[in-house]
Write an enzyme that holds these catalytic residues in place. Structure first.
Site, PDB file in Angstrom:
ATOM      1  N   ASP A 226       0.602  -1.342   0.222  1.00  0.00           N
ATOM      2  CA  ASP A 226       0.042  -0.051   0.038  1.00  0.00           C
ATOM      3  C   ASP A 226       0.776   0.999   0.058  1.00  0.00           C
ATOM      4  O   ASP A 226       2.050   1.444   0.013  1.00  0.00           O
ATOM      5  CB  ASP A 226      -1.175  -0.188   1.124  1.00  0.00           C
ATOM      6  CG  ASP A 226      -0.382  -0.355   2.782  1.00  0.00           C
ATOM      7  OD1 ASP A 226       0.823   0.089   2.788  1.00  0.00           O
ATOM      8  OD2 ASP A 226      -0.633  -0.205   3.212  1.00  0.00           O
ATOM      9  N   ASP A 406      -8.103  -7.420   1.321  1.00  0.00           N
ATOM     10  CA  ASP A 406      -7.345  -7.745   2.375  1.00  0.00           C
ATOM     11  C   ASP A 406      -7.738  -7.351   3.519  1.00  0.00           C
ATOM     12  O   ASP A 406      -8.566  -6.320   4.477  1.00  0.00           O
ATOM     13  CB  ASP A 406      -5.876  -7.435   2.046  1.00  0.00           C
ATOM     14  CG  ASP A 406      -6.170  -5.657   2.561  1.00  0.00           C
ATOM     15  OD1 ASP A 406      -5.188  -4.472   3.379  1.00  0.00           O
ATOM     16  OD2 ASP A 406      -6.389  -5.134   1.895  1.00  0.00           O
ATOM     17  N   CYS A 444     -12.813 -28.422  10.079  1.00  0.00           N
ATOM     18  CA  CYS A 444     -11.635 -27.567   9.269  1.00  0.00           C
ATOM     19  C   CYS A 444     -10.364 -28.589   9.203  1.00  0.00           C
ATOM     20  O   CYS A 444     -10.914 -29.600  10.555  1.00  0.00           O
ATOM     21  CB  CYS A 444     -11.869 -26.448  10.528  1.00  0.00           C
ATOM     22  SG  CYS A 444     -10.262 -25.091   9.487  1.00  0.00           S
ATOM     23  N   CYS A 446      -7.492 -27.934   8.823  1.00  0.00           N
ATOM     24  CA  CYS A 446      -5.698 -27.444   8.733  1.00  0.00           C
ATOM     25  C   CYS A 446      -4.941 -28.658  10.186  1.00  0.00           C
ATOM     26  O   CYS A 446      -5.802 -28.946  10.674  1.00  0.00           O
ATOM     27  CB  CYS A 446      -6.299 -25.837   9.047  1.00  0.00           C
ATOM     28  SG  CYS A 446      -6.897 -25.614  10.997  1.00  0.00           S
ATOM     29  N   CYS A 449      -6.490 -27.686  13.759  1.00  0.00           N
ATOM     30  CA  CYS A 449      -7.523 -28.584  13.950  1.00  0.00           C
ATOM     31  C   CYS A 449      -7.379 -29.938  13.954  1.00  0.00           C
ATOM     32  O   CYS A 449      -8.053 -30.380  14.194  1.00  0.00           O
ATOM     33  CB  CYS A 449      -8.632 -27.879  13.026  1.00  0.00           C
ATOM     34  SG  CYS A 449      -9.255 -26.152  13.679  1.00  0.00           S
ATOM     35  N   HIS A 475      -4.856 -21.091  12.088  1.00  0.00           N
ATOM     36  CA  HIS A 475      -6.025 -21.159  12.189  1.00  0.00           C
ATOM     37  C   HIS A 475      -7.081 -20.433  11.544  1.00  0.00           C
ATOM     38  O   HIS A 475      -7.568 -20.530   9.941  1.00  0.00           O
ATOM     39  CB  HIS A 475      -6.645 -21.845  13.190  1.00  0.00           C
ATOM     40  CG  HIS A 475      -8.407 -22.179  12.618  1.00  0.00           C
ATOM     41  ND1 HIS A 475      -8.596 -23.240  12.323  1.00  0.00           N
ATOM     42  CD2 HIS A 475      -9.209 -21.076  13.420  1.00  0.00           C
ATOM     43  CE1 HIS A 475     -10.247 -22.448  12.369  1.00  0.00           C
ATOM     44  NE2 HIS A 475     -10.081 -21.257  12.686  1.00  0.00           N
TER      45      HIS A 475
END
Length: 512
Positions: A226, A406, A444, A446, A449, A475
């Site tokens: 940015d 974002d 989930c 991931c 998890c 996570h």
């Protein structure tokens, strides 16, 4: 139909073709490690003109790879009659959906999973420096949903991004709580860096001397920076805005700085990001029509100055092919948003952003202003909505034609014990999780998890262990990326509205 769609998603995650993935991975690994440089090849020859044995072995291996490649091409030829759509599920797999494989009831699907070529997985072992070579910036719209959402592919100097995409925020050259290796394993394709913070510390000139931001932080993927405008304007009492630029005092040591549109581009060229942003004037909420109009006018003029400076000094960027996005402003006034967008389109830029939203206004108003802006932006350019949003809001923005987003929420909330799940938010500090042996989110997949219980995560947070922020951040980022993957799937099926209803119902159900 929705039930079958959900069943499809579950089966897609469980029925991965492990053998095919391993073969593809082995082939890529071999191909990457065996390269023949003609100059080096000649150097390896002995005085008698005979090749070194090692070179012969390399060529033999290279020939084997070529034969296998021919076999693969022959196999692919037999599938030419199949209608195949590519849909990214999550950010680590490419799902090949074969339309001809419907069952007789017309509702079931058979899937093949192919692991994409992803250099991110190699970050830890051999950090690759920034690829200092020109590559054409390109955006393709692959499919458009009835809602107006777009499935696309964005090509940058440091890789391809599947859109709609969510970009984790790496303010000071790092996504808080996550290593670059972890980000690669999660399938992150593009990060956001902050010009204001990197300019003040460690300094853009130092980063340039060390090879640019990609090499400095050992990140091989794409980076968007940015302009620093939002951070400067959030300083309030520490800055003064004029048509020439912004005078501000550093929040670190109180030193005075003068940020102009040209200076902002100079900094971003030194960082070597793939996508740079123009300096804009981001105003407070609420702001009356006159205040918003003046800020939008100034933003347009600054965008023109940024563009002209970037074009005049294009060879100064450490990333050849770096592109510049202007930012639509106009507060919460639809007429100003439309006017700002039309003025920026006249500048003919590679992509466009919508800024100054999600700063306190209601979500419905954010959506209205986003739609007013995207309606005026060209369909063949990527659209970036800055600084948003919550999981339940992502679909709304995508449905209004947004391709990139974002937000700091995944990692910021994680550090404060707020975790996002498919059944809503969990405050892991609550005592009710002290003896809860279940995974954080049973839907989930991931690493967190699959491995840890809610009780353990609560213990880490209560004990102020560093690992708490790491696991929580892992996570939350994975959860946001997973939503984006499912959004891309839904667009490919032409059913984003259906997925939106399912997501909202799931999140409103609340955690058990």
């Amino acid at each position: 139909m929705r039930k079958d769609f959900a069943k499809f998603q579950i089966q897609a995650a469980l029925k991965k073709d492990q053998d095919q993935r391993q073969r593809a991975k082995a082939m890529r690994s071999t191909a990457e490690n065996i390269r023949i440089d003609p100059v080096q090849d000649r150097a390896d020859q002995n005085p008698s003109g005979h090749q070194n044995d090692n070179v012969g072995h390399v060529r033999e291996a290279h020939q084997t790879i070529g034969n296998e490649s021919e076999n693969e091409k022959a196999a692919e030829k037999s599938k030419e009659k199949r209608q195949i759509h590519e849909v990214v599920r999550g950010a680590t797999e490419v799902v090949m959906i074969e339309e001809m494989s419907r069952c007789c009831n017309g509702k079931s699907w058979r899937l093949h999973f192919v692991e994409p070529f992803n250099s991110h997985a190699r970050v830890a072992a051999t950090p690759e420096p920034a690829k200092l070579r020109a590559m054409e910036f390109r955006f393709e719209v692959l499919k458009t949903d009835p809602t107006g959402a777009r499935l696309g592919r964005l090509t940058t100097p440091h890789g391809v991004i599947d859109t709609p995409a969510f970009m984790p925020v790496g303010t000071s050259g790092t996504v808080k709580g996550l290593t670059q290796q972890a980000l690669g394993e999660l399938g992150v394709q593009i990060l956001l860096g902050n010009t204001y913070h990197l300019y003040l510390r460690p300094g853009h000139e130092l980063i340039r001397r060390l090879g640019g931001l990609h090499r400095f932080m050992s990140w091989p993927g794409a980076i968007l920076t940015d302009s620093g405008g939002f951070q400067v304007f959030s300083l309030a009492d520490l800055r003064k805005v004029t048509d020439e630029g912004v005078i501000f005092r550093s929040h670190l040591d109180g030193s005075e700085h003068f940020l102009t549109p040209e200076k902002s581009i100079e900094i971003q060229q030194s960082l070597g990001s793939d996508i740079a942003m123009v300096l804009d004037e981001c105003i407070e909420y609420p702001a009356d029509h006159a205040r918003a109009s003046a800020a939008a006018r100034r933003t347009t003029e600054w965008a023109r100055r940024c563009r002209d400076y970037a074009r005049a000094n294009f060879d100064a960027s450490l990333t050849p092919g770096q592109v510049l996005f202007p930012i639509v402003q106009g507060g919460t006034h639809a007429d100003l948003r439309g006017e700002s967008a039309r003025q920026l389109v006249d500048l003919d830029m590679p992509g466009y952003a919508v800024g100054g939203l999600a700063v306190g206004e209601p979500h419905a108003l954010t959506c209205e202003m986003t739609a007013a802006a995207t309606a005026e932006l060209p369909a063949d350019r990527p659209r970036y909505l800055m600084g948003v949003g919550l999981p339940e809001q992502l679909v709304d923005y995508v449905a209004r034609g947004v391709d990139m987003m974002d937000c700091v929420l995944p990692t910021r909330n994680a550090r404060n014990g707020c975790l996002f799940t498919s059944a809503g938010r969990i405050n892991i500090k609550n005592a009710c999780y002290a003896e809860d042996s279940r995974p954080l989110d049973e839907r989930c997949v991931c690493m967190v998890c699959r491995t840890y219980s809610r009780a353990y995560l609560r213990h880490l947070f209560q004990a102020s262990e560093m690992l708490a922020a790491i696991l929580n951040s892992h996570h939350n980022v994975a959860f946001f990326l997973d939503i984006m993957g499912k959004i891309r799937q839904a667009i490919a099926f032409g059913d984003l509205a259906g997925y939106s209803s399912e997501l909202q119902a799931s999140l409103e159900a609340g955690p058990l």
